[in-house]
Write an enzyme that holds these catalytic residues in place. Sequence first.
Site, mmCIF file in Angstrom:
data_model
loop_
_atom_site.group_PDB
_atom_site.id
_atom_site.type_symbol
_atom_site.label_atom_id
_atom_site.label_comp_id
_atom_site.label_asym_id
_atom_site.label_seq_id
_atom_site.Cartn_x
_atom_site.Cartn_y
_atom_site.Cartn_z
ATOM 1 N N LYS A 1 0.902 -0.930 -0.165
ATOM 2 C CA LYS A 1 0.171 -0.005 0.081
ATOM 3 C C LYS A 1 0.929 1.693 -0.022
ATOM 4 C CE LYS A 1 -4.160 -2.221 2.053
ATOM 5 N NZ LYS A 1 -4.910 -2.500 3.448
ATOM 6 N N TYR B 1 -11.912 -1.474 -4.487
ATOM 7 C CA TYR B 1 -12.554 -1.998 -3.099
ATOM 8 C C TYR B 1 -14.024 -1.529 -2.670
ATOM 9 C CZ TYR B 1 -8.268 -1.876 -0.119
ATOM 10 O OH TYR B 1 -7.191 -2.398 0.763
ATOM 11 N N ASN C 1 -1.775 0.127 6.507
ATOM 12 C CA ASN C 1 -1.289 -1.470 7.468
ATOM 13 C C ASN C 1 -0.264 -2.572 6.662
ATOM 14 O OD1 ASN C 1 -4.080 -1.797 5.325
ATOM 15 N ND2 ASN C 1 -4.794 -3.204 6.691
ATOM 16 N N HIS D 1 -2.113 -5.306 1.332
ATOM 17 C CA HIS D 1 -3.128 -5.827 1.094
ATOM 18 C C HIS D 1 -2.815 -7.328 0.299
ATOM 19 C CE1 HIS D 1 -7.106 -6.506 -0.439
ATOM 20 N NE2 HIS D 1 -7.272 -7.255 -1.574
ATOM 21 N N GLU E 1 -9.267 -9.736 -8.434
ATOM 22 C CA GLU E 1 -8.414 -8.432 -8.161
ATOM 23 C C GLU E 1 -7.239 -8.195 -8.721
ATOM 24 O OE1 GLU E 1 -7.772 -8.898 -3.818
ATOM 25 O OE2 GLU E 1 -9.483 -7.947 -3.221
HETATM 26 P P1 IDP Z 1 -8.001 -6.790 5.252
HETATM 27 O O1 IDP Z 1 -7.360 -5.679 4.547
HETATM 28 O O2 IDP Z 1 -7.660 -7.119 6.500
HETATM 29 O O3 IDP Z 1 -9.208 -8.276 4.576
HETATM 30 P P2 IDP Z 1 -10.391 -5.755 5.559
HETATM 31 O O4 IDP Z 1 -11.895 -5.954 6.333
HETATM 32 O O5 IDP Z 1 -10.659 -6.078 3.921
HETATM 33 O O6 IDP Z 1 -8.889 -5.882 5.748
HETATM 34 O O7 IDP Z 1 -10.861 -3.678 5.062
HETATM 35 C C1 IDP Z 1 -9.668 -3.900 4.396
HETATM 36 C C2 IDP Z 1 -9.556 -2.882 3.978
HETATM 37 O O8 IDP Z 1 -9.650 -1.274 4.865
HETATM 38 C C3 IDP Z 1 -8.032 -2.907 4.928
HETATM 39 O O9 IDP Z 1 -6.901 -3.506 5.135
HETATM 40 C C4 IDP Z 1 -7.793 -1.164 6.068
HETATM 41 O O10 IDP Z 1 -6.654 -0.494 5.166
HETATM 42 C C5 IDP Z 1 -8.944 -0.450 6.394
HETATM 43 N N1 IDP Z 1 -10.093 -0.616 6.669
HETATM 44 C C6 IDP Z 1 -10.247 -2.094 6.983
HETATM 45 N N2 IDP Z 1 -11.159 -1.763 8.370
HETATM 46 C C7 IDP Z 1 -11.025 -0.183 8.877
HETATM 47 C C8 IDP Z 1 -11.419 0.588 10.447
HETATM 48 O O11 IDP Z 1 -11.963 -0.231 11.115
HETATM 49 N N3 IDP Z 1 -10.991 1.729 10.120
HETATM 50 C C9 IDP Z 1 -10.185 2.145 8.895
HETATM 51 N N4 IDP Z 1 -9.776 0.651 8.503
HETATM 52 C C10 IDP Z 1 -10.271 0.009 7.689
HETATM 53 MG MG MG Z 2 -10.361 -7.096 2.602
#
Ligand code: IDP
Ligand code: MG
Length: 139
Positions: free
Chosen positions: A9, A49, A112, A115, A126
Site C-alpha cells: 500500500k 474496494y 496497514n 493487502h 482482484e
Molecule cells: P483486510 O485488508 O485485512 O482484508 P478488510 O476488512 O478487507 O481488511 O478492510 C480493507 C482495508 O480497509 C483494511 O486493510 C484497512 O486498510 C481498511 N480498514 C478496515 N477496517 C477499518 C476500520 O475500521 N477503520 C479504518 N480502516 C479500516
Molecule cells: Mg479484505
Amino acid sequence: MQKTLAIIKPDGVARKLIGEVVKRIEKNGLRISAMKMIRMNKSQARGFYAVHRDKPFFDSLTGFMSSGPVVVMVLEGQDAISRWREMMGATNYKEAAEGTIRRDFATDIEKNVVHGSDAPETAAFEIGYFFNAFEQVSV
Ligand code: IDP
Ligand code: MG
C-alpha cells in the site's frame, strides 16, 4: 496451486518497505508471477474496494489507496491465499501476531502496509483488475 493478489500500500512504498515485503514473500516460498508499480486514481480505488462501499471507512480508505504509488503482485503457491494473509497479520495491527508484516510495520488500522485477497473468488477478481494474461508469467 493457488493465486492471490498482494499489494504494498502507499504507506509501505513511502516508508521504503518494498524490499522488506518482497524478501519475506520470497523467504516464505511463495512465487511472484506478476509485479508492477502503479498509482490508482480515486475511482480505480473505489472499483477495487467495491465490496466495502457501504463501510464508514470507504471514502478514507479509497483516498488513502489513491494517495501514492502501490506495488501490485500476483503470488502463487500451495494455499497462497491463506499463507499470504498469515504473513500479513490481522487487519488491525494491534491484534496481529508477532512476526507478521502488519505487527512489525503498520501504524494505523487503515495504513496497514499490505493487502491480500481473502478467497479464491476475490483473488480472481482482484488479479483481473490489475493484470492481463500476458503480464502473468509461469514460474
Ligand atoms: P483486510 O485488508 O485485512 O482484508 P478488510 O476488512 O478487507 O481488511 O478492510 C480493507 C482495508 O480497509 C483494511 O486493510 C484497512 O486498510 C481498511 N480498514 C478496515 N477496517 C477499518 C476500520 O475500521 N477503520 C479504518 N480502516 C479500516
Ligand atoms: Mg479484505
